[in-house]
Design a protein around this motif. Structure first.
Motif, mmCIF file in Angstrom:
data_model
loop_
_atom_site.group_PDB
_atom_site.id
_atom_site.type_symbol
_atom_site.label_atom_id
_atom_site.label_comp_id
_atom_site.label_asym_id
_atom_site.label_seq_id
_atom_site.Cartn_x
_atom_site.Cartn_y
_atom_site.Cartn_z
ATOM 1 N N GLY A 160 0.755 -1.271 -0.060
ATOM 2 C CA GLY A 160 -0.116 -0.030 0.032
ATOM 3 C C GLY A 160 0.667 1.322 -0.065
ATOM 4 O O GLY A 160 0.690 2.207 -0.846
ATOM 5 N N THR A 161 1.791 1.037 0.908
ATOM 6 C CA THR A 161 2.742 2.425 0.894
ATOM 7 C C THR A 161 3.672 2.476 -0.347
ATOM 8 O O THR A 161 3.999 3.675 -1.005
ATOM 9 C CB THR A 161 3.976 2.392 2.112
ATOM 10 N N GLY A 166 4.663 5.297 -5.422
ATOM 11 C CA GLY A 166 4.848 5.265 -6.789
ATOM 12 C C GLY A 166 3.853 6.130 -7.501
ATOM 13 O O GLY A 166 4.113 6.873 -8.460
ATOM 14 N N GLN A 167 2.593 6.337 -7.056
ATOM 15 C CA GLN A 167 1.711 7.062 -7.520
ATOM 16 C C GLN A 167 2.019 8.780 -7.504
ATOM 17 O O GLN A 167 1.875 9.534 -8.166
ATOM 18 C CB GLN A 167 0.150 6.947 -7.075
ATOM 19 N N ALA A 168 2.602 9.154 -6.529
ATOM 20 C CA ALA A 168 2.990 10.286 -6.015
ATOM 21 C C ALA A 168 4.515 10.703 -6.987
ATOM 22 O O ALA A 168 4.222 11.874 -7.580
ATOM 23 C CB ALA A 168 3.432 10.403 -4.688
ATOM 24 N N TYR A 174 8.256 10.164 -12.883
ATOM 25 C CA TYR A 174 8.970 8.996 -12.503
ATOM 26 C C TYR A 174 8.144 7.634 -12.278
ATOM 27 O O TYR A 174 7.954 7.299 -11.270
ATOM 28 C CB TYR A 174 9.780 9.368 -11.058
ATOM 29 N N ASP A 175 7.804 7.056 -13.533
ATOM 30 C CA ASP A 175 6.932 6.160 -13.455
ATOM 31 C C ASP A 175 7.633 4.713 -12.950
ATOM 32 O O ASP A 175 6.774 3.841 -12.397
ATOM 33 C CB ASP A 175 6.323 5.636 -14.892
ATOM 34 N N PHE A 276 2.446 18.879 -3.697
ATOM 35 C CA PHE A 276 2.345 18.262 -2.396
ATOM 36 C C PHE A 276 0.970 17.415 -2.499
ATOM 37 O O PHE A 276 0.046 17.842 -2.675
ATOM 38 C CB PHE A 276 2.096 19.315 -1.267
ATOM 39 N N GLU A 277 1.353 16.221 -1.964
ATOM 40 C CA GLU A 277 0.165 15.168 -1.866
ATOM 41 C C GLU A 277 0.377 14.442 -0.715
ATOM 42 O O GLU A 277 1.191 13.766 -0.438
ATOM 43 C CB GLU A 277 0.488 14.208 -3.200
#
Length: 289
Positions: A160-161, A166-168, A174-175, A276-277
């Motif tokens: 989950g982390t 990765g999504q951020a 940076y895929d 910022f996410e």
């Protein structure tokens, strides 16, 4: 660069291109369910897996990786399966506060020391991983500067982390961070299971455990994961009548609303503070509280 090229190939190759529809989700869910059942069957039947306490979900993941589009391509999993982890972890963290119980009187000291221990370990992992990636590994190989962050995201965190990290980073181009973080998370689980069991076996032989005096004397149901009829317990209580709404559906609705609230908070923060996410699962945990 090889990771980026491979991801681009997977996404553009006609063999793996899929228009994502509700039926795609249906097929993915069915295939994942079959893999989980096979993993459970392996846990029940194979003694080696029982001794290592490998969870069926991990076995299902390895089978999906080997037989899916990133492996031999024998099962038609969509290219969106990597997104499911980031969504499902929001449901998990959103539901955690609903099942938490108030601490008993006198437990404050134990909870505080455990919290301090876990936070110290987590912060040290993030600091060590980040510095290792920036100061050491990046000087040896032409790696992404954020590579070091993918390691603790898979150890003190999890899938989950890793999905959130990765999504951020994917928003900044940076895929490949998602792939690296997921790999670290998978390796972290394997290492935790194998190394953890070695430590537990050593501890039981030395008499350092209180719940388990001897590792070899574990009940059969703990090894296989199947409970006999006389040890099965009720999973919960119905909070509403099924004549109005199914109780399980009602509980799922509550958790889904909490997860959606976490998603809305995360997107609102990103809208008013570009660059910022907040991870969705963290926001869902706050909403759940």
């Amino acid at each position: 660069m090889n990771v980026v090229f491979f991801n681009e190939y997977i996404q553009t190759s006609p063999r793996f291109m899929t228009d994502f529809t509700p039926w795609t989700l249906f097929v993915d869910t069915g295939i994942i369910s079959v893999l989980l059942l096979l993993g459970k069957l392996m846990r029940v039947k194979i003694r080696f897996i029982q001794k290592l306490f490998i969870p069926p979900s991990l076995l299902a993941g390895f089978m999906g990786l080997a037989l899916g589009p990133h492996g031999f391509g024998l099962i038609p999993l969509s290219t969106q399966t990597g997104t499911y982890a980031g969504i499902l972890i929001a449901f998990i963290f959103g539901a955690l506060p609903l099942t938490s119980q108030k601490a008993a009187k006198g437990d404050g000291a134990n909870i505080g020391s455990m919290w301090a221990y876990s936070q110290a370990g987590m912060l040290l992992q993030w600091a060590f991983g980040g510095l290792l990636g920036l100061l050491v590994l990046n000087q040896i190989w032409p790696l992404n500067p954020a590579f070091g962050i993918t390691m603790p995201s898979g150890y003190c965190g999890g899938h989950g982390t890793a999905a959130a990290i990765g999504q951020a980073f994917s928003q900044f181009g940076y895929d490949e961070i998602l792939t690296l973080a997921m790999t670290a998370a998978t390796f972290g689980i394997v290492a935790a299971v194998i190394i953890g069991l070695v430590i537990i076996k050593w501890g039981t032989k030395k008499g350092h455990t209180s719940f388990l005096p001897n590792y070899d004397d574990l009940p059969h149901e703990l090894q296989t994961g199947l409970l006999p009829g006389d040890k099965r317990e009720s999973m919960g209580e119905s909070s509403c009548s099924s004549i109005s709404i199914d109780p399980l559906t009602f509980n799922l609705i509550i958790v889904a609303v909490i997860a959606l609230g976490g998603y809305c908070i995360s997107k609102a923060v990103s809208h008013f503070m570009p660059g910022f996410e907040l991870p969705v699962f963290s926001c869902a945990f706050v909403v759940g509280i």
